[in-house]
Motif scaffolding. Structure first.
Motif, PDB file in Angstrom:
ATOM      1  N   THR A   1      20.045  54.966  42.505  1.00  0.00           N
ATOM      2  CA  THR A   1      20.129  54.881  41.034  1.00  0.00           C
ATOM      3  C   THR A   1      21.360  55.802  40.588  1.00  0.00           C
ATOM      4  N   LEU A   2      21.579  56.876  41.180  1.00  0.00           N
ATOM      5  CA  LEU A   2      22.595  57.842  40.662  1.00  0.00           C
ATOM      6  C   LEU A   2      23.940  57.599  41.317  1.00  0.00           C
ATOM      7  N   GLY A   3      23.920  57.115  42.758  1.00  0.00           N
ATOM      8  CA  GLY A   3      25.329  56.633  43.150  1.00  0.00           C
ATOM      9  C   GLY A   3      25.574  55.537  42.425  1.00  0.00           C
TER      10      GLY A   3
ATOM     11  N   LEU B   1      23.648  60.635  48.504  1.00  0.00           N
ATOM     12  CA  LEU B   1      24.370  59.781  47.545  1.00  0.00           C
ATOM     13  C   LEU B   1      25.911  59.418  47.641  1.00  0.00           C
ATOM     14  N   PRO B   2      26.617  60.305  48.592  1.00  0.00           N
ATOM     15  CA  PRO B   2      27.908  59.659  48.691  1.00  0.00           C
ATOM     16  C   PRO B   2      27.970  58.214  49.436  1.00  0.00           C
ATOM     17  N   PHE B   3      26.920  57.990  50.354  1.00  0.00           N
ATOM     18  CA  PHE B   3      26.841  56.719  50.973  1.00  0.00           C
ATOM     19  C   PHE B   3      26.864  55.654  49.804  1.00  0.00           C
ATOM     20  N   VAL B   4      25.816  55.801  49.101  1.00  0.00           N
ATOM     21  CA  VAL B   4      25.754  54.717  47.981  1.00  0.00           C
ATOM     22  C   VAL B   4      26.709  54.625  47.248  1.00  0.00           C
ATOM     23  N   LEU B   5      27.615  55.805  46.725  1.00  0.00           N
ATOM     24  CA  LEU B   5      28.518  55.798  45.669  1.00  0.00           C
ATOM     25  C   LEU B   5      29.710  54.817  46.687  1.00  0.00           C
ATOM     26  N   VAL B   6      30.021  55.116  47.754  1.00  0.00           N
ATOM     27  CA  VAL B   6      31.010  54.261  48.595  1.00  0.00           C
ATOM     28  C   VAL B   6      30.870  53.010  48.472  1.00  0.00           C
ATOM     29  N   SER B   7      29.675  52.407  48.941  1.00  0.00           N
ATOM     30  CA  SER B   7      29.348  51.049  49.015  1.00  0.00           C
ATOM     31  C   SER B   7      29.265  50.334  47.867  1.00  0.00           C
ATOM     32  N   VAL B   8      28.777  51.021  46.828  1.00  0.00           N
ATOM     33  CA  VAL B   8      28.996  50.324  45.482  1.00  0.00           C
ATOM     34  C   VAL B   8      30.331  50.276  44.907  1.00  0.00           C
ATOM     35  N   LEU B   9      31.101  51.334  45.061  1.00  0.00           N
ATOM     36  CA  LEU B   9      32.603  51.078  44.603  1.00  0.00           C
ATOM     37  C   LEU B   9      33.358  49.949  45.470  1.00  0.00           C
ATOM     38  N   ALA B  10      33.022  49.863  46.684  1.00  0.00           N
ATOM     39  CA  ALA B  10      33.711  48.761  47.576  1.00  0.00           C
ATOM     40  C   ALA B  10      33.313  47.493  46.775  1.00  0.00           C
ATOM     41  N   SER B  11      31.895  47.175  46.321  1.00  0.00           N
ATOM     42  CA  SER B  11      31.578  46.122  45.814  1.00  0.00           C
ATOM     43  C   SER B  11      32.070  45.883  44.396  1.00  0.00           C
ATOM     44  N   LEU B  12      32.225  46.952  43.720  1.00  0.00           N
ATOM     45  CA  LEU B  12      32.480  46.668  42.489  1.00  0.00           C
ATOM     46  C   LEU B  12      34.163  46.388  42.240  1.00  0.00           C
ATOM     47  N   ARG B  13      35.058  46.823  43.288  1.00  0.00           N
ATOM     48  CA  ARG B  13      36.386  46.282  43.381  1.00  0.00           C
ATOM     49  C   ARG B  13      36.450  44.961  43.809  1.00  0.00           C
ATOM     50  N   MET B  14      35.423  44.294  44.158  1.00  0.00           N
ATOM     51  CA  MET B  14      35.511  42.772  44.412  1.00  0.00           C
ATOM     52  C   MET B  14      34.951  41.881  43.248  1.00  0.00           C
ATOM     53  N   VAL B  15      34.549  42.716  42.185  1.00  0.00           N
ATOM     54  CA  VAL B  15      34.109  41.999  41.108  1.00  0.00           C
ATOM     55  C   VAL B  15      35.082  41.648  39.934  1.00  0.00           C
ATOM     56  N   ASN B  16      35.258  40.402  39.535  1.00  0.00           N
ATOM     57  CA  ASN B  16      36.241  40.123  38.408  1.00  0.00           C
ATOM     58  C   ASN B  16      35.607  40.920  37.193  1.00  0.00           C
ATOM     59  N   PRO B  17      36.438  41.909  36.471  1.00  0.00           N
ATOM     60  CA  PRO B  17      35.869  42.422  35.408  1.00  0.00           C
ATOM     61  C   PRO B  17      35.923  41.565  34.114  1.00  0.00           C
ATOM     62  N   ASN B  18      36.628  40.253  34.225  1.00  0.00           N
ATOM     63  CA  ASN B  18      36.703  39.347  32.980  1.00  0.00           C
ATOM     64  C   ASN B  18      35.178  38.948  33.057  1.00  0.00           C
TER      65      ASN B  18
ATOM     66  N   ARG C   1      22.360  43.659  34.031  1.00  0.00           N
ATOM     67  CA  ARG C   1      21.069  43.200  34.733  1.00  0.00           C
ATOM     68  C   ARG C   1      21.502  41.637  35.270  1.00  0.00           C
ATOM     69  N   ARG C   2      22.102  40.973  34.453  1.00  0.00           N
ATOM     70  CA  ARG C   2      22.158  39.643  34.949  1.00  0.00           C
ATOM     71  C   ARG C   2      23.831  39.336  35.213  1.00  0.00           C
ATOM     72  N   VAL C   3      24.588  40.087  34.938  1.00  0.00           N
ATOM     73  CA  VAL C   3      25.940  39.754  35.652  1.00  0.00           C
ATOM     74  C   VAL C   3      26.350  40.474  36.742  1.00  0.00           C
ATOM     75  N   THR C   4      26.497  42.034  36.380  1.00  0.00           N
ATOM     76  CA  THR C   4      26.987  42.870  37.374  1.00  0.00           C
ATOM     77  C   THR C   4      26.273  43.169  38.505  1.00  0.00           C
ATOM     78  N   LEU C   5      25.019  43.521  38.408  1.00  0.00           N
ATOM     79  CA  LEU C   5      24.090  43.841  39.274  1.00  0.00           C
ATOM     80  C   LEU C   5      23.814  42.714  40.542  1.00  0.00           C
ATOM     81  N   PRO C   6      23.451  41.372  40.012  1.00  0.00           N
ATOM     82  CA  PRO C   6      23.484  40.487  41.026  1.00  0.00           C
ATOM     83  C   PRO C   6      24.878  40.543  41.894  1.00  0.00           C
ATOM     84  N   LEU C   7      25.979  40.724  41.199  1.00  0.00           N
ATOM     85  CA  LEU C   7      26.980  40.665  42.161  1.00  0.00           C
ATOM     86  C   LEU C   7      27.357  41.767  43.118  1.00  0.00           C
ATOM     87  N   ILE C   8      27.150  43.023  42.614  1.00  0.00           N
ATOM     88  CA  ILE C   8      27.022  44.355  43.495  1.00  0.00           C
ATOM     89  C   ILE C   8      25.949  44.469  44.243  1.00  0.00           C
ATOM     90  N   LEU C   9      24.765  43.387  44.331  1.00  0.00           N
ATOM     91  CA  LEU C   9      23.591  43.867  44.963  1.00  0.00           C
ATOM     92  C   LEU C   9      23.607  44.148  46.265  1.00  0.00           C
TER      93      LEU C   9
END
Length: 261
Positions: A81-83, A145-162, A179-187
């Protein structure tokens, strides 16, 4: 001149030899855990599951296993959650000192564990958290927490912000967009980070030795105590269980990473 094919062959021979050198001392514990004898020897004396039965029936081992599962599960939820929240904040905003904040959040990965353990004990003893499940969970959450942070940051960088902008443009709230757009993409990244968070807590022993007491001992602490006093195949059985859980976790994380590409 060495041909490319020979160069690749030599490279893979070197890689396999290095992997065997690192893994064999660890994997040799697995056959030793099935020994019929009372001594921890290799090759094992016969084949038996008695030591696994002893571990599951011994109240001290069962209590340690419950503590490890409890601390690992709560640590995973908090770190995930925090990461994830920290990763989304760092990915979506730009401010002065952002690199400093990121470095601070990742610092537990490079801080010597013994230093972190001593510091945790001194702080938690003053706060009344030493020897409690809460103190152990907080300490493990900081480490995971750092392991979650690194993993989620890597996924977010592949998500189209548009995509998030399009959702907001259609009238969706930020919570609905998450809930419906970002989370499924970075899950996959979130789950991968959660797996590593659990493994970090599941295998951690140094900080736990400073923070835990006899009532909150985890499995790694029990193994350490057994190694110092009476070493028997039961210790190998617990080690084999730890190896199996960690291997499954890494395999799951790798599978999720591949599916995220």
């Amino acid at each position: 001149m060495i041909s490319d094919r020979l160069r690749k062959t030599l490279f893979w021979i070197f890689v396999c030899a290095t992997a065997l050198f690192l893994l064999v001392p660890t994997l040799i514990i697995v056959p030793m855990s099935f020994s019929e004898g009372n001594r921890l020897v290799f090759p094992p004396e016969g084949f038996s599951l008695r030591w696994y039965g002893k571990v599951l029936s011994d109240p001290d081992w069962r209590a340690a296993l419950v503590n490890s599962l409890l601390v690992g599960s709560v640590t995973t939820m908090l770190a995930s959650t925090l990461g994830t929240a920290a990763a989304m904040m760092l990915n979506a905003t730009s401010f002065r000192g952002k690199a400093l904040v990121l470095g601070f959040l990742l610092s537990p990965m490079v801080t010597p564990v013994i230093v972190f353990g001593v510091g945790s004990y001194l702080v938690f003893a003053r706060w009344g958290l030493a020897g409690t499940h809460a103190g152990l969970i907080v300490a493990h959450t900081v480490l995971a927490l750092p392991f979650v942070l690194v993993s989620v940051l890597a996924s977010l960088r592949m998500v189209n912000p548009n995509l998030a902008l399009a959702s907001a443009g259609l009238g969706a709230s930020r919570l609905f967009t998450f809930r419906r757009v970002t989370l499924p993409l970075i899950l996959p990244g979130v789950i991968s980070g959660a797996v590593f968070a659990f493994i970090t807590s599941w295998d951690e022993v140094v900080v736990a030795m400073f923070v835990a007491n006899t009532g909150t001992r985890t499995v790694p602490i029990m193994i350490w105590n057994q190694v110092r006093t009476s070493l028997d195949p039961a210790t190998a059985a617990v080690g084999a269980i730890l190896i199996a859980v960690s291997t499954l976790g890494v395999a799951l994380s790798y599978t999720l990473k591949e599916s995220d590409r």
